[in-house]
Enzyme design. Structure first.
Site, PDB file in Angstrom:
ATOM      1  N   LYS A   1       0.861  -1.180   0.000  1.00 16.67           N
ATOM      2  CA  LYS A   1       0.000   0.000   0.000  1.00 16.67           C
ATOM      3  C   LYS A   1       0.899   1.231   0.000  1.00 16.67           C
ATOM      4  O   LYS A   1       1.702   1.422   0.907  1.00 16.67           O
ATOM      5  CB  LYS A   1      -0.896  -0.025   1.239  1.00 16.67           C
TER       6      LYS A   1
ATOM      7  N   LYS B   1      -2.147  -1.482  -3.880  1.00 22.73           N
ATOM      8  CA  LYS B   1      -3.021  -0.307  -3.804  1.00 22.73           C
ATOM      9  C   LYS B   1      -2.202   0.959  -3.877  1.00 22.73           C
ATOM     10  O   LYS B   1      -1.212   1.042  -3.146  1.00 22.73           O
ATOM     11  CB  LYS B   1      -3.768  -0.377  -2.463  1.00 22.73           C
TER      12      LYS B   1
HETATM   13  C1  PBG Z   1      -7.425   3.224   5.665  1.00 28.39           C
HETATM   14  C2  PBG Z   1      -7.710   3.178   4.208  1.00 28.39           C
HETATM   15  C3  PBG Z   1      -7.528   4.178   3.240  1.00 28.39           C
HETATM   16  C4  PBG Z   1      -8.024   3.660   2.046  1.00 28.39           C
HETATM   17  C5  PBG Z   1      -8.456   2.364   2.308  1.00 28.39           C
HETATM   18  N1  PBG Z   1      -8.246   2.085   3.651  1.00 28.39           N
HETATM   19  C6  PBG Z   1      -7.065   5.554   3.363  1.00 28.39           C
HETATM   20  C7  PBG Z   1      -5.691   5.881   3.701  1.00 28.39           C
HETATM   21  O1  PBG Z   1      -4.820   5.015   3.852  1.00 28.39           O
HETATM   22  O2  PBG Z   1      -5.448   7.064   3.871  1.00 28.39           O
HETATM   23  C8  PBG Z   1      -8.070   4.399   0.730  1.00 28.39           C
HETATM   24  C9  PBG Z   1      -9.066   3.893  -0.251  1.00 28.39           C
HETATM   25  C10 PBG Z   1      -9.398   4.825  -1.365  1.00 28.39           C
HETATM   26  O3  PBG Z   1      -8.772   5.872  -1.578  1.00 28.39           O
HETATM   27  O4  PBG Z   1     -10.359   4.489  -2.076  1.00 28.39           O
HETATM   28  N2  PBG Z   1      -6.111   3.046   6.040  1.00 28.39           N
HETATM   29 ZN    ZN Z   2      -5.438   3.813   8.172  1.00 29.58          ZN
END
Ligand code: PBG
Ligand code: ZN
Length: 328
Positions: free
Chosen positions: A196, A249
């Site tokens: 991520k 992601k």
């Molecule tokens: C929580 C999380 C996030 C997303 C999914 N789970 C936000 C982040 O990490 O700031 C983002 C998903 C999206 O942008 O559609 N940690």
């Molecule tokens: Zn988070």
């Protein structure tokens, strides 16, 4: 080797039936996971400004939405919760009567043909909007991991089918697997948000989930977008710790990572087409600058062609309708 004029690659493109015959990548409804946001209250259906067509639902309207999603033939949803009260420890994340726990029970009471996946992180629940416990401005790793394990167990106890940790703390997959197994949830799979990246593409999600950090950013735990080798090390670590499915992601800007992860590990691989990817396609579509449906399908085919077996996408309902329409 034959060459032009013997060889003509256009022969397989002249006719739509031939094109269908030789197509290498086909989308299927089985690939789709639909993200949903749940908020306190009743009869709530708030459109997220930066994500036209995406709504925050209260539990009652969420259940109706889930019925529609299941009727469309979409196999799974992933839930994000916006709690009534936020605090420094993100207590509602692991409260047996928290918003997500109640939402899971309500869905499970009425719908039996939909996988309920839950996102495990603290950022929607903490008053400071960070993904873990803080010491000053530092996000603590090990203390956070204990709370994530508690959160995962509370989701499983409420009836979640799959747990998806999105926090990017070190060691959380091992801790969550151990905690789930200890509580008897040996059959519950983990989809790990393994690679991520710290991304500007999460902007609209933070409006939808009310999870913008009060200060700083997420670069001390999410990955630097420049790093591919490190992404493979993250994925390998999560597999060793017990992840059943690994996720990359965002998706569209990281197709190279999806391909490398699939080739190197051969694991069930998931990709998250995130809020910003959705918002950009929507906005350009609404303005008439691109053909939204066409670009939506092209973006999803690209993610699948790169090696993803499944994807989280805010287009899931639109994609399912498209697949119905085109009888794929
Ligand atoms: C929580 C999380 C996030 C997303 C999914 N789970 C936000 C982040 O990490 O700031 C983002 C998903 C999206 O942008 O559609 N940690
Ligand atoms: Zn988070």
């Amino acid at each position: 080797m034959a060459n032009y004029p013997t060889k003509r690659l256009r022969r397989l493109r002249y006719n739509p039936l031939v094109r269908d015959l030789v197509r290498e990548t086909e989308l299927s409804k089985n690939d789709l996971i639909y993200p949903l946001f749940v908020v306190p209250g009743t009869k709530v259906k708030n459109e997220v400004k930066s994500m036209p067509g995406v709504f925050q639902f209260s539990i009652d309207t969420l259940v109706e939405e889930c019925k529609e999603v299941a009727a469309l033939g979409i196999p799974g949803i992933i839930l994000f919760g916006i709690p009534e009260h936020k605090d420094e420890q993100g207590s509602e994340a692991y409260d047996p009567n928290g918003i997500i726990q109640r939402a899971i029970r309500a869905i499970k009471a009425e719908i039996n043909n939909l996988l309920v996946i839950t996102d495990v992180c603290l950022c929607e629940y903490t008053s400071h909007g960070h993904c873990g416990l803080l010491n000053g401005e530092e996000i603590l790793n090990d203390e956070t991991v204990s709370l994530l394990a508690k959160e995962a167990i509370s989701h499983a106890e409420a009836g979640a089918d799959i747990i998806a940790p999105s926090d990017m703390m070190d060691g959380r997959i091992a801790a969550i697997r151990k905690a789930l197994d200890y509580k008897g949830f040996t059959k519950i799979p983990i989809i790990s948000y393994a690679a991520k990246f710290a991304s500007g593409y999460y902007g609209p999600f933070r409006e939808a989930a009310d999870s913008t950090p009060a200060f700083g950013d997420r670069r001390s735990h999410q990955m630097d977008s420049a790093n591919a080798n490190e992404a493979l090390r993250e994925v390998e670590t999560d597999i060793e710790e017990g992840a059943d499915i690994v996720m990359v992601k965002p998706a569209g800007p990281y197709l190279d990572i999806i391909r490398q992860v699939k080739d190197k590990f051969g694991m069930p691989t998931c990709a998250y087409q995130v809020s910003g990817e959705y918002a950009m396609i929507k906005a350009a579509g609404i303005n008439g600058w691109i053909d939204e449906e066409r670009v939506m399908i092209e973006s999803l085919v690209a993610i699948k062609r790169a090696g993803a077996d499944m994807f989280l996408t805010y287009f899931a309902k639109d994609a399912a309708r498209y697949l119905d329409k085109t009888k794929k």
